[in-house]
Enzyme design. Structure first.
Site, PDB file in Angstrom:
ATOM      1  N   SER A  37      29.254  14.641  -0.260  1.00 40.94           N
ATOM      2  CA  SER A  37      30.043  14.032  -0.813  1.00 40.94           C
ATOM      3  C   SER A  37      30.821  13.003   0.194  1.00 40.94           C
ATOM      4  O   SER A  37      31.477  12.402  -0.271  1.00 40.94           O
ATOM      5  CB  SER A  37      30.653  14.699  -1.609  1.00 40.94           C
ATOM      6  OG  SER A  37      31.558  15.715  -0.041  1.00 40.94           O
TER       7      SER A  37
ATOM      8  N   LYS B  38      37.625  16.114   1.241  1.00 42.94           N
ATOM      9  CA  LYS B  38      37.073  14.815   1.195  1.00 42.94           C
ATOM     10  C   LYS B  38      38.636  13.666   1.204  1.00 42.94           C
ATOM     11  O   LYS B  38      39.594  14.525   2.807  1.00 42.94           O
ATOM     12  CB  LYS B  38      38.422  15.142  -0.841  1.00 42.94           C
ATOM     13  CG  LYS B  38      37.568  16.032  -1.567  1.00 42.94           C
ATOM     14  CD  LYS B  38      35.803  15.279  -2.182  1.00 42.94           C
ATOM     15  CE  LYS B  38      35.551  16.638  -2.564  1.00 42.94           C
ATOM     16  NZ  LYS B  38      33.769  16.157  -2.982  1.00 42.94           N
TER      17      LYS B  38
END
Length: 260
Positions: free
Chosen positions: A51, A119
Protein backbone atom coordinates in the site's frame (compact mmCIF):
# COMPACT_ATOMS: atom_id res chain seq x y z
CA UNK A 1 54.46 -2.23 50.34
CA UNK A 2 53.68 -5.94 49.82
CA UNK A 3 51.12 -5.73 52.60
CA UNK A 4 49.42 -2.77 50.90
CA UNK A 5 49.31 -4.57 47.54
CA UNK A 6 47.87 -7.67 49.17
CA UNK A 7 45.18 -5.62 50.88
CA UNK A 8 44.22 -3.96 47.59
CA UNK A 9 43.95 -7.33 45.89
CA UNK A 10 41.68 -8.62 48.64
CA UNK A 11 39.46 -5.52 48.43
CA UNK A 12 39.16 -5.93 44.65
CA UNK A 13 38.13 -9.55 45.07
CA UNK A 14 35.53 -8.63 47.69
CA UNK A 15 33.90 -6.05 45.40
CA UNK A 16 34.16 -7.92 42.09
CA UNK A 17 31.05 -9.67 40.76
CA UNK A 18 30.93 -13.18 39.28
CA UNK A 19 30.82 -13.23 35.50
CA UNK A 20 27.30 -14.67 35.37
CA UNK A 21 25.99 -11.93 37.62
CA UNK A 22 27.65 -9.23 35.53
CA UNK A 23 26.12 -10.77 32.39
CA UNK A 24 22.64 -10.79 33.92
CA UNK A 25 23.05 -7.19 35.07
CA UNK A 26 24.16 -6.05 31.62
CA UNK A 27 21.29 -7.91 29.98
CA UNK A 28 18.83 -6.31 32.38
CA UNK A 29 20.21 -2.86 31.69
CA UNK A 30 20.02 -3.51 27.95
CA UNK A 31 16.35 -4.52 28.21
CA UNK A 32 15.51 -1.46 30.30
CA UNK A 33 17.33 0.78 27.83
CA UNK A 34 15.50 -0.85 24.90
CA UNK A 35 12.15 -0.31 26.63
CA UNK A 36 12.95 3.34 27.27
CA UNK A 37 14.02 3.84 23.64
CA UNK A 38 10.88 2.10 22.33
CA UNK A 39 8.55 4.04 24.63
CA UNK A 40 9.96 7.50 24.08
CA UNK A 41 12.32 7.62 21.10
CA UNK A 42 12.48 5.04 18.30
CA UNK A 43 10.62 1.87 17.37
CA UNK A 44 11.05 -0.65 14.56
CA UNK A 45 8.26 -1.73 12.21
CA UNK A 46 7.94 -3.51 8.89
CA UNK A 47 5.86 -2.91 5.76
CA UNK A 48 3.25 -5.71 5.53
CA UNK A 49 1.66 -4.84 2.18
CA UNK A 50 2.17 -2.94 -1.06
CA UNK A 51 0.00 0.00 0.00
CA UNK A 52 2.98 2.37 0.30
CA UNK A 53 4.68 1.51 -2.99
CA UNK A 54 6.71 2.67 -4.77
CA UNK A 55 8.63 4.22 -1.87
CA UNK A 56 8.17 1.45 0.70
CA UNK A 57 7.94 -2.17 -0.41
CA UNK A 58 6.66 -5.33 1.26
CA UNK A 59 8.88 -6.46 4.17
CA UNK A 60 10.94 -3.26 4.24
CA UNK A 61 12.10 -2.57 7.80
CA UNK A 62 11.53 0.99 8.94
CA UNK A 63 12.32 3.10 11.98
CA UNK A 64 9.79 5.44 13.54
CA UNK A 65 10.84 8.39 15.67
CA UNK A 66 8.49 9.75 18.31
CA UNK A 67 10.24 12.96 19.33
CA UNK A 68 8.64 15.13 16.62
CA UNK A 69 5.16 14.57 18.02
CA UNK A 70 5.99 15.31 21.64
CA UNK A 71 5.07 18.95 21.10
CA UNK A 72 3.64 18.98 17.57
CA UNK A 73 0.94 17.24 15.54
CA UNK A 74 1.53 15.16 12.39
CA UNK A 75 2.02 17.32 9.31
CA UNK A 76 0.85 16.87 5.72
CA UNK A 77 3.30 14.67 3.88
CA UNK A 78 4.53 12.78 6.94
CA UNK A 79 4.58 8.99 6.69
CA UNK A 80 3.18 7.81 10.00
CA UNK A 81 2.66 4.55 11.84
CA UNK A 82 -0.58 4.37 13.81
CA UNK A 83 -2.67 1.90 15.74
CA UNK A 84 -5.73 0.44 14.03
CA UNK A 85 -8.48 3.08 14.46
CA UNK A 86 -11.19 0.41 14.27
CA UNK A 87 -11.44 -2.67 12.05
CA UNK A 88 -9.03 -1.39 9.42
CA UNK A 89 -7.03 -4.59 9.93
CA UNK A 90 -8.14 -8.21 9.92
CA UNK A 91 -7.55 -10.36 13.03
CA UNK A 92 -4.60 -12.01 11.31
CA UNK A 93 -3.04 -8.65 10.45
CA UNK A 94 -3.50 -7.45 14.03
CA UNK A 95 -1.92 -10.54 15.58
CA UNK A 96 1.72 -9.51 15.26
CA UNK A 97 4.62 -11.90 15.89
CA UNK A 98 3.64 -15.34 17.20
CA UNK A 99 6.99 -16.95 18.08
CA UNK A 100 8.26 -16.66 21.65
CA UNK A 101 11.51 -14.95 20.72
CA UNK A 102 9.92 -12.58 18.19
CA UNK A 103 7.12 -11.68 20.62
CA UNK A 104 9.60 -10.89 23.39
CA UNK A 105 11.78 -8.79 21.11
CA UNK A 106 8.67 -6.99 19.81
CA UNK A 107 7.68 -5.95 23.34
CA UNK A 108 11.01 -4.22 23.88
CA UNK A 109 11.10 -2.63 20.44
CA UNK A 110 13.76 -4.82 18.84
CA UNK A 111 11.38 -6.58 16.44
CA UNK A 112 8.57 -5.14 14.28
CA UNK A 113 5.18 -5.17 16.01
CA UNK A 114 1.82 -6.07 14.48
CA UNK A 115 -1.53 -4.30 14.75
CA UNK A 116 -0.30 -1.08 13.14
CA UNK A 117 -0.68 0.63 9.78
CA UNK A 118 1.64 2.81 7.70
CA UNK A 119 0.16 5.65 5.60
CA UNK A 120 0.94 9.21 4.53
CA UNK A 121 -0.84 12.19 6.06
CA UNK A 122 -2.77 14.08 3.36
CA UNK A 123 -5.07 16.19 5.50
CA UNK A 124 -4.81 17.66 9.01
CA UNK A 125 -7.39 19.29 11.28
CA UNK A 126 -9.60 21.74 9.36
CA UNK A 127 -8.58 20.50 5.89
CA UNK A 128 -11.01 19.54 3.15
CA UNK A 129 -9.83 16.94 0.65
CA UNK A 130 -11.55 16.74 -2.73
CA UNK A 131 -11.14 14.33 -5.62
CA UNK A 132 -10.25 15.45 -8.18
CA UNK A 133 -9.36 18.29 -10.60
CA UNK A 134 -9.24 18.00 -14.39
CA UNK A 135 -5.74 16.52 -14.17
CA UNK A 136 -6.82 13.87 -11.68
CA UNK A 137 -5.06 15.52 -8.73
CA UNK A 138 -6.37 15.64 -5.19
CA UNK A 139 -7.28 19.11 -3.93
CA UNK A 140 -6.44 20.03 -0.35
CA UNK A 141 -8.32 23.17 0.64
CA UNK A 142 -8.69 23.87 -3.08
CA UNK A 143 -4.96 23.55 -3.82
CA UNK A 144 -3.86 20.72 -6.15
CA UNK A 145 -1.46 18.11 -4.80
CA UNK A 146 0.89 16.84 -7.50
CA UNK A 147 1.74 13.39 -6.18
CA UNK A 148 3.11 11.92 -9.40
CA UNK A 149 6.67 11.76 -8.02
CA UNK A 150 5.89 9.52 -5.05
CA UNK A 151 2.69 7.56 -5.81
CA UNK A 152 1.67 4.53 -7.87
CA UNK A 153 -1.72 4.51 -9.50
CA UNK A 154 -3.33 2.75 -12.47
CA UNK A 155 -6.52 4.79 -12.32
CA UNK A 156 -7.36 8.10 -13.95
CA UNK A 157 -7.41 10.07 -10.71
CA UNK A 158 -5.52 10.23 -7.44
CA UNK A 159 -8.24 8.99 -5.11
CA UNK A 160 -9.73 5.83 -6.58
CA UNK A 161 -10.51 3.68 -3.54
CA UNK A 162 -14.15 4.83 -3.58
CA UNK A 163 -14.41 3.69 -7.22
CA UNK A 164 -15.10 7.28 -8.23
CA UNK A 165 -13.09 10.36 -9.09
CA UNK A 166 -15.68 12.64 -7.50
CA UNK A 167 -15.78 12.72 -3.73
CA UNK A 168 -14.91 15.00 -0.87
CA UNK A 169 -13.99 14.63 2.79
CA UNK A 170 -13.67 17.05 5.64
CA UNK A 171 -13.23 19.36 7.27
CA UNK A 172 -10.96 16.99 9.17
CA UNK A 173 -11.95 17.09 12.86
CA UNK A 174 -9.63 18.45 15.53
CA UNK A 175 -7.25 15.82 16.84
CA UNK A 176 -7.46 13.78 13.64
CA UNK A 177 -5.69 13.26 10.32
CA UNK A 178 -6.75 11.98 6.88
CA UNK A 179 -4.26 9.41 5.58
CA UNK A 180 -3.70 7.70 2.25
CA UNK A 181 -1.39 5.04 0.90
CA UNK A 182 1.07 6.03 -1.81
CA UNK A 183 -0.19 3.07 -3.87
CA UNK A 184 -3.42 4.92 -4.48
CA UNK A 185 -5.45 2.10 -6.04
CA UNK A 186 -4.31 -0.57 -3.56
CA UNK A 187 -4.60 0.95 -0.09
CA UNK A 188 -7.41 0.52 2.42
CA UNK A 189 -6.87 4.05 3.75
CA UNK A 190 -9.03 6.99 4.84
CA UNK A 191 -10.56 7.31 1.36
CA UNK A 192 -11.49 3.62 1.44
CA UNK A 193 -13.34 4.08 4.73
CA UNK A 194 -15.42 7.05 3.60
CA UNK A 195 -19.09 6.33 2.99
CA UNK A 196 -20.19 8.26 -0.09
CA UNK A 197 -23.29 8.35 -2.24
CA UNK A 198 -21.32 8.83 -5.44
CA UNK A 199 -24.33 9.77 -7.57
CA UNK A 200 -25.40 12.54 -5.21
CA UNK A 201 -21.82 13.70 -4.82
CA UNK A 202 -21.47 13.97 -8.61
CA UNK A 203 -24.68 16.01 -8.79
CA UNK A 204 -23.53 18.30 -5.98
CA UNK A 205 -20.10 18.83 -7.54
CA UNK A 206 -21.64 19.75 -10.89
CA UNK A 207 -24.14 22.12 -9.34
CA UNK A 208 -27.12 20.12 -10.59
CA UNK A 209 -29.08 20.27 -7.35
CA UNK A 210 -31.61 22.81 -8.69
CA UNK A 211 -32.33 20.63 -11.71
CA UNK A 212 -32.40 17.27 -9.95
CA UNK A 213 -33.87 18.36 -6.64
CA UNK A 214 -30.90 16.95 -4.75
CA UNK A 215 -30.02 18.65 -1.49
CA UNK A 216 -26.54 20.19 -1.97
CA UNK A 217 -25.43 18.77 1.38
CA UNK A 218 -26.80 15.29 0.74
CA UNK A 219 -23.89 14.35 -1.50
CA UNK A 220 -21.24 14.94 1.14
CA UNK A 221 -19.34 11.84 2.16
CA UNK A 222 -20.03 10.46 5.62
CA UNK A 223 -16.68 10.21 7.38
CA UNK A 224 -17.51 6.85 8.94
CA UNK A 225 -14.26 5.74 10.58
CA UNK A 226 -12.10 7.41 7.92
CA UNK A 227 -10.19 9.75 10.21
CA UNK A 228 -7.30 8.66 12.42
CA UNK A 229 -6.98 10.19 15.88
CA UNK A 230 -3.59 11.75 16.50
CA UNK A 231 -3.55 9.93 19.84
CA UNK A 232 -3.25 6.69 17.84
CA UNK A 233 -0.19 7.89 15.92
CA UNK A 234 2.95 6.15 17.17
CA UNK A 235 5.41 8.36 15.30
CA UNK A 236 6.91 9.46 12.01
CA UNK A 237 8.83 7.14 9.70
CA UNK A 238 12.30 8.59 9.21
CA UNK A 239 14.41 5.73 7.85
CA UNK A 240 14.26 2.49 5.91
CA UNK A 241 16.99 0.28 7.37
CA UNK A 242 16.46 -3.06 5.62
CA UNK A 243 17.22 -4.42 3.13
CA UNK A 244 20.62 -2.79 3.39
CA UNK A 245 20.72 -2.09 -0.35
CA UNK A 246 17.67 0.17 0.05
CA UNK A 247 18.76 1.99 3.21
CA UNK A 248 17.63 5.61 3.10
CA UNK A 249 16.45 8.50 5.23
CA UNK A 250 12.91 9.60 4.43
CA UNK A 251 11.38 13.06 4.28
CA UNK A 252 8.12 14.51 3.02
CA UNK A 253 7.89 15.25 -0.73
CA UNK A 254 8.29 18.82 -1.95
CA UNK A 255 4.76 18.71 -3.40
CA UNK A 256 3.33 19.26 0.07
CA UNK A 257 5.17 22.57 0.46
CA UNK A 258 2.71 24.14 -1.98
CA UNK A 259 -0.15 23.40 0.44
CA UNK A 260 1.30 25.36 3.38
Amino acid sequence: MPDEASAADKAGKRHSMPLWQESLLLMGLAVVLALVVKTFLVQAFYIPSGSMEPGLEVNDRILVQKVSYWTDEPQRGDIVVFEDPGSWLSPAESAGPTGAVASTLSRIGLYPAGGHLVKRVVGVAGDTITCCDDQGRLLVNGEPLDSSDFTRNDRDCDGPMIASCEWSAGPVPEGSVFVMGDHRDDSADSSFHLRCDVTKERERRRGDEAETGTDPEAGSCDAGDAYVGTDLVVGKVFARVWPASRFSLLDKPDAFDALD
